[in-house]
Design an enzyme around this catalytic site. Sequence first.
Site, mmCIF file in Angstrom:
data_model
loop_
_atom_site.group_PDB
_atom_site.id
_atom_site.type_symbol
_atom_site.label_atom_id
_atom_site.label_comp_id
_atom_site.label_asym_id
_atom_site.label_seq_id
_atom_site.Cartn_x
_atom_site.Cartn_y
_atom_site.Cartn_z
ATOM 1 N N GLU A 282 -31.561 7.157 19.184
ATOM 2 C CA GLU A 282 -32.245 8.190 18.391
ATOM 3 C C GLU A 282 -32.028 9.572 18.994
ATOM 4 O O GLU A 282 -32.976 10.336 19.221
ATOM 5 C CB GLU A 282 -33.738 7.865 18.268
ATOM 6 C CG GLU A 282 -33.972 6.532 17.594
ATOM 7 C CD GLU A 282 -35.400 6.296 17.146
ATOM 8 O OE1 GLU A 282 -36.285 7.093 17.504
ATOM 9 O OE2 GLU A 282 -35.624 5.324 16.408
ATOM 10 N N GLU B 271 -32.796 -1.391 16.049
ATOM 11 C CA GLU B 271 -34.230 -1.335 16.355
ATOM 12 C C GLU B 271 -35.041 -1.467 15.074
ATOM 13 O O GLU B 271 -35.592 -0.513 14.566
ATOM 14 C CB GLU B 271 -34.529 -0.001 17.050
ATOM 15 C CG GLU B 271 -35.646 -0.106 18.054
ATOM 16 C CD GLU B 271 -36.052 1.247 18.588
ATOM 17 O OE1 GLU B 271 -35.272 1.812 19.365
ATOM 18 O OE2 GLU B 271 -37.132 1.729 18.213
HETATM 19 C C1 GAL Z 1 -38.320 4.217 18.103
HETATM 20 C C2 GAL Z 1 -37.737 4.499 19.491
HETATM 21 C C3 GAL Z 1 -38.315 3.552 20.515
HETATM 22 C C4 GAL Z 1 -39.802 3.574 20.392
HETATM 23 C C5 GAL Z 1 -40.232 3.165 19.019
HETATM 24 C C6 GAL Z 1 -41.747 3.140 18.866
HETATM 25 O O1 GAL Z 1 -38.105 5.222 17.226
HETATM 26 O O2 GAL Z 1 -36.327 4.366 19.488
HETATM 27 O O3 GAL Z 1 -37.899 3.936 21.792
HETATM 28 O O4 GAL Z 1 -40.228 4.852 20.678
HETATM 29 O O5 GAL Z 1 -39.709 4.092 18.107
HETATM 30 O O6 GAL Z 1 -42.105 2.998 17.528
#
Ligand code: GAL
Length: 830
Positions: A398, A479
């Site tokens: 991100e 993710e």
């Molecule tokens: C994502 C991020 C993770 C964590 C997660 C929590 O956007 O890549 O590291 O922060 O959100 O929701």
Amino acid sequence: MRSRNCIDADWLFHLASSPDVTEIPENAEWRKVDLPHDWSVEATPHPDNPAGAAGGFFPGGLGWYRKEIDVPADLGSRHMIIEFDGVYMNSEVRCNGRLCGVRPYGYISFAYDITQFVSPGESAVIEVRVDNVKQKNCRWYSGSGVYRHVWLTTVSPVRMGQWGTHITTPDVTEDSATVKCEVTAVNDTDDDADLELCALIIDDAGCEIEGTRSVSGFSIPNHESRTASLDMQLPFPRLWSPDAPNLYTLRVRLSKEGEVLDEYDTRFGVRTIRFDADEGFFLNGEPLKLLGVNEHHDAGCLGAAVPDDVIRRRFRILKEMGCNAVRVAHNPASPAFLDLCDEMGLMVVEDAFDEWKDPKTEFGYGIYWDEWWERDLVDMIRRDRNHPSIVMWSVGNEIKEVREGRPEGLPIMKALREVCHREDSTRPMTCGCCGTRLTLAAGYGPLMDVVGYNGGGGGCFDYQVDHAEHPDMCMFASEVPHSLQTRGVYRTRTWYRDLARRGEFHWYPARSFGRQIVSGSGKDAVYEPAPAIQDAIDVPHYTDEEVFEGVDDHYQSSYDNALVRISSIDSWRLTKSLPYMCGEFRWTGFDYIGECYGWPAKSWNFGVIDLCGFPKDTYYFYQSEWTDKPMVHILPHWTWPGLEGKTIPVIAYSNCDAVELFLNGESLGTREKGEEMYMRWDVEYRPGKILARGYGMRDAGSGRVTVECEHETAGDPSALKVECDEDYVRADGTGIAHFVVTVVDDLGRFVPHADHDIEITVAGPAKLIGLENGDPIDSTNYKLNHRKVFHGMMLAVVQARDEAGTIDVNAQSEGLSSGACSVKAVTDLT
Ligand code: GAL
């Protein structure tokens, strides 16, 4: 010859008493510690600590480590090299007062040749200054200190270089694999060296495999290094895969006139990988979805100082869920972690960075970017490229430049990609992208070999549209999904984080749910409805009125109905249905410290496994989809005093064809497993026994398999039960035994609402190193010998000394009969 020893034992440690102290005070008090060590987790979380919610309210600070090492009297021309697997952060290493080097990045490994600073026959003092004062520098709990292993090597001046082998297997057939090894060696003498280089392959029984030996001449001018290449044929290779993690060892020998100067072993595996824009991921020629989880590096009460046995247990729990892959969020992993992935069969996506030039926190990696990015990336790849478990290099997560589609990120991405390909031509490079509209429009797509989809920015709603628009693009969910659940907590009404306005906590605007950013960012972002599927992923409430009233707002429901954008079930259904999606990595496998929504929380609930390693209900959803061994799981538990007569939705996850539910022996009907992937009954609550029976196995052909899962209403708490996860523990000072403590009633039934404070005593050759209960808002000091159980359970982590014997763990609490359990510590456990 080379000797390499772990020097984790017996360090001295001093922690600066205030942020104004920058040098070791004259009267400094030093205490003994063994590594891995994390001083942050020893402290009690406090709302004023500057790491704030990101760091779980634990302190940072400045610390020094010292250790005296013996320098052999017969060192002669040999060199001494000290290696650090990871120090968080800004380390400065000195040997006998002389600076060996500095390293800002807290997640990278590094080594120093200390030969010039030591004298044979005298001891030498290694000092490590660790500066984690400037906060915030990380979006999650980093820990502080020398939190990974340290190694000391003595070796000939003519020797293999650091990470001096690069093994690839370019041709693999059933009959044979070509094993190609590039060997980089150094000649630290004043004379040119004419050497013989010999490589051979060793099987898992430690025997040389016939016909694999390859020999060549190798000349290295004085004070230079050279790389040579050797090819070998490995007959009938046993391939590496998550189900069969077969490994080999490549032994390289450097000799001069018949005398062996250095011998260096590298473990490797033989496997092929392929990513396809239409058909997804292939391992050894077979299609395979990446069934993954994201993992941060901490382990609850142990913070960042995680013994190898703890990682091993965590991987066992993940494998039992059916998980075959881990994305290391969002930094280089420890060598121990990757070794265990090789051994236990977990594929890895290794993230190098969470940010590039534009930092996400005030003192984040961005401030070191220009000077260090290439060195850190190169070192990560050179250290790790022989691990068969690694299937992709990820250059970021991100990244702000990328997610906002900013042009200045394009040359950075290009440079990162070039380094990845230069250092390893066998694996694709990727990046975890946060919303793809702006990223792809700005031209980042073709710069990634595989595009990683994070949930953020609504990227998980765009798979189909993106695939249609970019048919040549390989894709995986790096993710997704992000769902929340607290062990033992249930709510029948659906909750979306993106719609939750809870005081200060407000990460995403409500309007981002089911929508994607089409321009701007942050407050200026402009959203449009995501085209594909947002209607289909709305998770309806189970009931009109909440059944489980009065749940603390800090906890989340385990019905897979507390989510950020897409539920676990909907996300997996989608990934499963799209052949071109290489797989998904949920956020997260285990809960992790930090990144919480504010005091009093020190962690949150993204894991399907809590900080103790206890599975939550959604764990079993994955198990029902990702494993074949018959299983059934039902939720919620069945101890609900006061809810008599109310209707409770009961959910079953199973890999069986059908499940029948019984309450107190009476059948409530059989449900077939269908598209929804779960089965539901609405059951009027009566105390007693609720039991699910699974019939048949999907895709298993004939044969009727029956498995059961039951919950029984518990009476009043009466006793403590202690059980150990291990049969034996290694008595070498590092072995770990995990003791699970539960509260039970007078008939031994688990009491899910119990919250007693339990005192733990350990007798025998061992010490208690942490108590964890998985409660995100319990900020009791982790190193005390007592803690409350959370929903009836907690974990005591015990470390054996280097002495055989019996370790006895006793649990006591007022008003409950105490519980005890023993485990044998043995010296010859391999
Ligand atoms: C994502 C991020 C993770 C964590 C997660 C929590 O956007 O890549 O590291 O922060 O959100 O929701």
